[in-house]
Write a protein that holds these residues in place. Structure first.
Motif, short mmCIF file in Angstrom:
data_model
loop_
_atom_site.label_atom_id
_atom_site.label_comp_id
_atom_site.label_asym_id
_atom_site.label_seq_id
_atom_site.Cartn_x
_atom_site.Cartn_y
_atom_site.Cartn_z
N TRP A 146 0.58 -0.60 -0.04
CA TRP A 146 -0.02 -0.24 0.05
C TRP A 146 0.90 0.82 0.04
N TYR A 147 0.53 2.17 -0.97
CA TYR A 147 1.50 3.35 -0.89
C TYR A 147 -0.13 4.69 -0.96
N THR A 148 1.03 6.17 -0.66
CA THR A 148 0.23 7.18 -0.66
C THR A 148 -0.37 7.69 -1.89
N ALA A 149 0.43 7.27 -3.81
CA ALA A 149 0.72 7.31 -4.76
C ALA A 149 0.19 7.09 -5.74
N ILE A 150 0.02 7.45 -6.95
CA ILE A 150 -0.05 6.29 -7.87
C ILE A 150 1.60 5.84 -8.55
N THR A 151 2.23 6.61 -7.92
CA THR A 151 4.03 5.70 -8.20
C THR A 151 4.35 6.81 -7.49
N GLY A 152 5.55 5.93 -6.89
CA GLY A 152 6.37 6.53 -6.21
C GLY A 152 5.48 6.97 -5.16
N GLY A 153 5.67 7.74 -3.63
CA GLY A 153 5.03 8.22 -3.12
C GLY A 153 5.60 7.23 -2.08
N THR A 154 5.04 7.32 -0.68
CA THR A 154 5.10 7.11 1.09
C THR A 154 5.00 5.16 0.66
N PHE A 155 5.50 4.50 0.94
CA PHE A 155 5.08 2.88 1.50
C PHE A 155 4.36 2.84 2.96
N LEU A 156 2.80 2.16 2.65
CA LEU A 156 2.54 2.22 4.01
C LEU A 156 2.49 1.13 4.56
N SER A 157 2.01 0.23 4.09
CA SER A 157 1.78 -1.02 4.97
C SER A 157 1.79 -2.33 3.74
N THR A 158 2.88 -3.87 4.63
CA THR A 158 1.64 -5.32 3.15
C THR A 158 1.15 -6.00 3.78
N GLY A 159 0.13 -6.20 3.18
CA GLY A 159 -0.61 -7.08 3.27
C GLY A 159 -1.90 -7.21 2.74
N ALA A 160 -3.69 -7.98 2.27
CA ALA A 160 -4.53 -7.75 1.84
C ALA A 160 -5.14 -7.04 2.63
N THR A 161 -5.41 -6.53 3.47
CA THR A 161 -6.08 -5.19 4.49
C THR A 161 -4.80 -4.35 4.74
N TYR A 162 -5.46 -2.95 4.81
CA TYR A 162 -4.34 -2.15 5.44
C TYR A 162 -5.51 -0.92 6.19
N VAL A 163 -5.98 -0.73 7.05
CA VAL A 163 -6.06 0.07 8.20
C VAL A 163 -5.59 2.12 8.16
N THR A 164 -6.27 2.62 7.62
CA THR A 164 -6.20 3.51 7.39
C THR A 164 -6.08 4.61 8.70
N PRO A 165 -4.77 5.56 8.88
CA PRO A 165 -5.28 6.77 10.19
C PRO A 165 -6.51 7.24 10.29
N VAL A 166 -6.73 7.64 11.54
CA VAL A 166 -7.78 8.53 11.54
C VAL A 166 -8.14 9.86 10.31
N LEU A 167 -9.31 9.77 9.76
CA LEU A 167 -9.54 10.34 8.75
C LEU A 167 -10.16 12.13 8.75
N ASN A 168 -10.66 12.65 8.26
CA ASN A 168 -10.75 13.50 8.34
C ASN A 168 -11.50 14.45 6.86
#
Length: 219
Positions: A146-168
């Motif tokens: 999981w990443y924050t951008a379509i290319t490059g960006g910040t790597f967030l997590s590995t796995g089929a499921t990703y729980v986001t941080p709190v979103l506003n």
């Protein structure tokens, strides 16, 4: 005169005869140069859309030549380390050694091309402001990242499921699949954030007499 197949130096003799008169014999030497041994080659495994690097090794002093066919064909290059063009399917190449005008038999080098995985299947979701979202990737399998951008960006997590941080606010995340060392394109997964409702009570009553009905209106 055409000799038989030769594997060592040989001397032949020729003479001419005219009217029963014979000339002295003339020696004709055939020097046979050794054929070099075929090279040892490496194979390679790549992802579709990449080039492969193949290496040939052999005896000192030989020249390496690369072809796309076991026999015949057009010479592709004369190097020990051969870089293929971009490949999309499994492909064979053939290397031979040459020395003194003599060439060895050819040795096959195989390039295995692993396909790129397709973009994962992942469903966009909606949450309330101030909540986290759970995103899930399914097919095609493999390792999901999981990443924050379509290319490059910040790597967030590995796995089929990703729980986001709190979103506003509405936020897009991106997931890709990796299989056999090959990375596929990223899939956008959007989280739609619904703002929390506000409460405005009118009238603002702080006290009331017992037995009185009070009406509250939410604007």
């Amino acid at each position: 005169y055409k000799t038989p197949v030769l594997n060592a130096n040989v001397t032949y003799y020729v003479q001419s005869t005219i009217l029963d008169c014979t000339s002295p014999l003339k020696a004709v030497n055939v020097k046979v140069k050794p054929v070099p041994l075929p090279p040892t080659v490496t194979n390679d495994i790549i992802c579709a859309g990449e080039t492969a690097v193949l290496t040939a090794t052999g005896a000192a002093g030989v020249t390496f030549e690369w072809f796309a066919a076991l026999t015949g064909g057009i010479k592709l290059d004369s190097v020990a380390v051969f870089t293929t063009p971009v490949l999309l399917t499994n492909t064979n190449y053939y290397a031979q050694t040459s020395m003194g005008g003599c060439s060895s038999t050819r040795t096959k080098a195989t390039v295995k091309v692993n396909p790129l995985p397709v973009a994962p299947t992942a469903i966009s979701v909606g949450v309330c402001q101030g909540s986290t979202a759970t995103l899930t990737a399914t097919a095609p399998g493999g390792i999901y990242k999981w990443y924050t951008a379509i290319t490059g960006g910040t790597f967030l997590s590995t796995g089929a499921t990703y729980v986001t941080p709190v979103l506003n606010a509405d936020t897009a995340f991106y997931v890709q699949a990796e299989a056999l060392g090959c990375i596929g394109p990223r899939k956008q997964v959007k989280v739609t954030v619904t703002p929390a409702p506000t409460v405005d009570m009118v009238p603002d009553i702080s006290t009331a007499c017992a037995g009185v009905v009070v009406n509250f209106t939410n604007n």
